[in-house]
Write a protein that holds these residues in place. Sequence first.
Motif, PDB file in Angstrom:
ATOM      1  N   VAL A  36      -1.996   0.540  -7.673  1.00  0.00           N
ATOM      2  CA  VAL A  36      -2.557  -0.882  -7.713  1.00  0.00           C
ATOM      3  C   VAL A  36      -3.650  -0.924  -6.870  1.00  0.00           C
ATOM      4  O   VAL A  36      -4.902  -1.411  -6.878  1.00  0.00           O
ATOM      5  N   ALA A  37      -3.620  -0.266  -5.590  1.00  0.00           N
ATOM      6  CA  ALA A  37      -4.653  -0.406  -4.582  1.00  0.00           C
ATOM      7  C   ALA A  37      -5.914   0.099  -4.979  1.00  0.00           C
ATOM      8  O   ALA A  37      -7.256  -0.094  -4.757  1.00  0.00           O
ATOM      9  N   ALA A  38      -5.870   1.166  -5.966  1.00  0.00           N
ATOM     10  CA  ALA A  38      -6.983   1.985  -6.480  1.00  0.00           C
ATOM     11  C   ALA A  38      -7.886   1.232  -7.600  1.00  0.00           C
ATOM     12  O   ALA A  38      -9.071   0.810  -7.507  1.00  0.00           O
ATOM     13  N   ALA A  39      -6.772   0.511  -8.319  1.00  0.00           N
ATOM     14  CA  ALA A  39      -7.474  -0.437  -9.277  1.00  0.00           C
ATOM     15  C   ALA A  39      -8.126  -1.627  -8.632  1.00  0.00           C
ATOM     16  O   ALA A  39      -9.310  -2.225  -9.131  1.00  0.00           O
ATOM     17  N   LYS A  40      -7.292  -2.242  -7.653  1.00  0.00           N
ATOM     18  CA  LYS A  40      -8.252  -3.260  -7.018  1.00  0.00           C
ATOM     19  C   LYS A  40      -9.467  -3.085  -6.178  1.00  0.00           C
ATOM     20  O   LYS A  40     -10.278  -3.597  -6.410  1.00  0.00           O
ATOM     21  N   ALA A  41      -9.532  -1.821  -5.634  1.00  0.00           N
ATOM     22  CA  ALA A  41     -10.779  -1.305  -4.981  1.00  0.00           C
ATOM     23  C   ALA A  41     -11.899  -1.358  -6.163  1.00  0.00           C
ATOM     24  O   ALA A  41     -12.976  -1.670  -5.926  1.00  0.00           O
ATOM     25  N   VAL A  42     -11.606  -0.630  -7.222  1.00  0.00           N
ATOM     26  CA  VAL A  42     -12.488  -0.614  -8.389  1.00  0.00           C
ATOM     27  C   VAL A  42     -12.968  -2.158  -8.775  1.00  0.00           C
ATOM     28  O   VAL A  42     -14.203  -2.168  -8.956  1.00  0.00           O
ATOM     29  N   LYS A  43     -12.060  -2.758  -9.163  1.00  0.00           N
ATOM     30  CA  LYS A  43     -12.325  -4.220  -9.322  1.00  0.00           C
ATOM     31  C   LYS A  43     -13.329  -4.885  -8.026  1.00  0.00           C
ATOM     32  O   LYS A  43     -14.454  -5.381  -8.435  1.00  0.00           O
ATOM     33  N   ARG A  70       1.732  -6.294 -11.079  1.00  0.00           N
ATOM     34  CA  ARG A  70       0.979  -6.220  -9.844  1.00  0.00           C
ATOM     35  C   ARG A  70      -0.388  -5.845 -10.245  1.00  0.00           C
ATOM     36  O   ARG A  70      -1.456  -6.329  -9.377  1.00  0.00           O
ATOM     37  N   LEU A  71      -0.801  -5.068 -11.263  1.00  0.00           N
ATOM     38  CA  LEU A  71      -2.323  -5.188 -11.797  1.00  0.00           C
ATOM     39  C   LEU A  71      -2.758  -6.407 -11.941  1.00  0.00           C
ATOM     40  O   LEU A  71      -4.127  -6.702 -11.872  1.00  0.00           O
ATOM     41  N   GLN A  72      -2.128  -7.267 -12.799  1.00  0.00           N
ATOM     42  CA  GLN A  72      -2.641  -8.462 -12.990  1.00  0.00           C
ATOM     43  C   GLN A  72      -3.083  -9.347 -11.815  1.00  0.00           C
ATOM     44  O   GLN A  72      -4.029 -10.122 -11.895  1.00  0.00           O
ATOM     45  N   GLU A  73      -2.258  -9.346 -10.739  1.00  0.00           N
ATOM     46  CA  GLU A  73      -2.528  -9.906  -9.596  1.00  0.00           C
ATOM     47  C   GLU A  73      -3.721  -9.664  -8.862  1.00  0.00           C
ATOM     48  O   GLU A  73      -4.340 -10.346  -8.279  1.00  0.00           O
ATOM     49  N   VAL A  74      -4.199  -8.585  -9.320  1.00  0.00           N
ATOM     50  CA  VAL A  74      -5.468  -7.964  -8.806  1.00  0.00           C
ATOM     51  C   VAL A  74      -6.679  -7.936  -9.715  1.00  0.00           C
ATOM     52  O   VAL A  74      -7.742  -7.374  -9.439  1.00  0.00           O
TER      53      VAL A  74
END
Length: 268
Positions: A36-43, A70-74
Motif C-alpha cells: 500500500v505504501a508503494a502504491a501511495k508513493a506512486v500516486k 486499503r488501496l482505495q484509501e490512498v
Amino acid sequence: MTGKDVPGLIEAKDSIPAGTKINVTFLGNEDLDMRVAAAKAVKELGFVPVPHISARRLQSQGQLEEFLERLQEVGATEHVFAVGGDPAKPEGPYPDSLSVIRSGILQKYGVREVSIAGYPEGHPDISDDVLWRHLEDKSAALKEQGLDAVILTQFAFDTEPVMAWIREVRAKGIDTQIRIGTPGPAGVKRLLAFARRFGVGANAMIVKKYGFSLTNLMGTAGPDRFVTDLAALLAEEPTSGRVGLHFYTFGGLLATSNWAREFTAAQS
C-alpha cells in the motif's frame, strides 16, 4: 516496482513522464503495508499506480477486500493487474485471476481497468490451450462487467513469437490494448537468469537478435533493437490494433526511465 523500490522511484521521478502507469508487485516476502505504501508513493508522485493482485497468494475473500480497501484509501484502485501468482497450491479460495475477476469484488472498491497476463512464448507450467482459454474467458468476463482491460505480457527477446501471438489474439476477436513486456537495460547475466526462470526463449540465436554480446556476459543490454524491430513490424500490420510497451525494470527504475527518455529523443 516492488514494495522496496520507493527510494528508487523517488530517485527516478524526474525522468518518468507524469501520468505513467507504474505496476506494484505482490511478492510473498512483502506485507500489506509495504504494498500500500508503494502504491501511495506512486500516486503522490504524479503517476498511475497499478497494484498487482496475486490470486493464489490470497488466503481469503477478507484478505482481498482488506487489500482493496486499503488501496482505495490512498486512491490506488482504479487500475489493477490480476495475475495467478507463483504458489503451486492456492493459499485460499482463488485458484487463478479469472476467479478474482468473476467474484465481482473489484468493482466494489472502484476498479475501472484490469490488466491480465499474456504469454507470447507460453508458460513453463501451464499448457497453451489453458492459457488461450483463460485469456478469452477473462476478456469476456471483464467486458460483461463493464471493466476496461489491458493485456500485459511476459517480457520477450524475440519479435517473431510476439507478432505471431498478437495475430492470434486479434484472430480470436480480442481487441484489447496489448502492452508487450520489455526488459529495461540491465546486466546480461541477470536478464538471462530471469528468462530461464520465466520460460522465455533465450537461446544463442534469439539473444544475438536482441542485441546481447554473448562474449561479454558481464556487460549490459538494452531493448533498442527489439523495440525498433517490433515497431517496424507493427507498422506493416495495421490489424495489430493498439500495442504498447511495458518495461520490466530489472536494472532499476532510473536506468529504465533514462533509457526510455533517451531512446524517444533519438527517434524524434
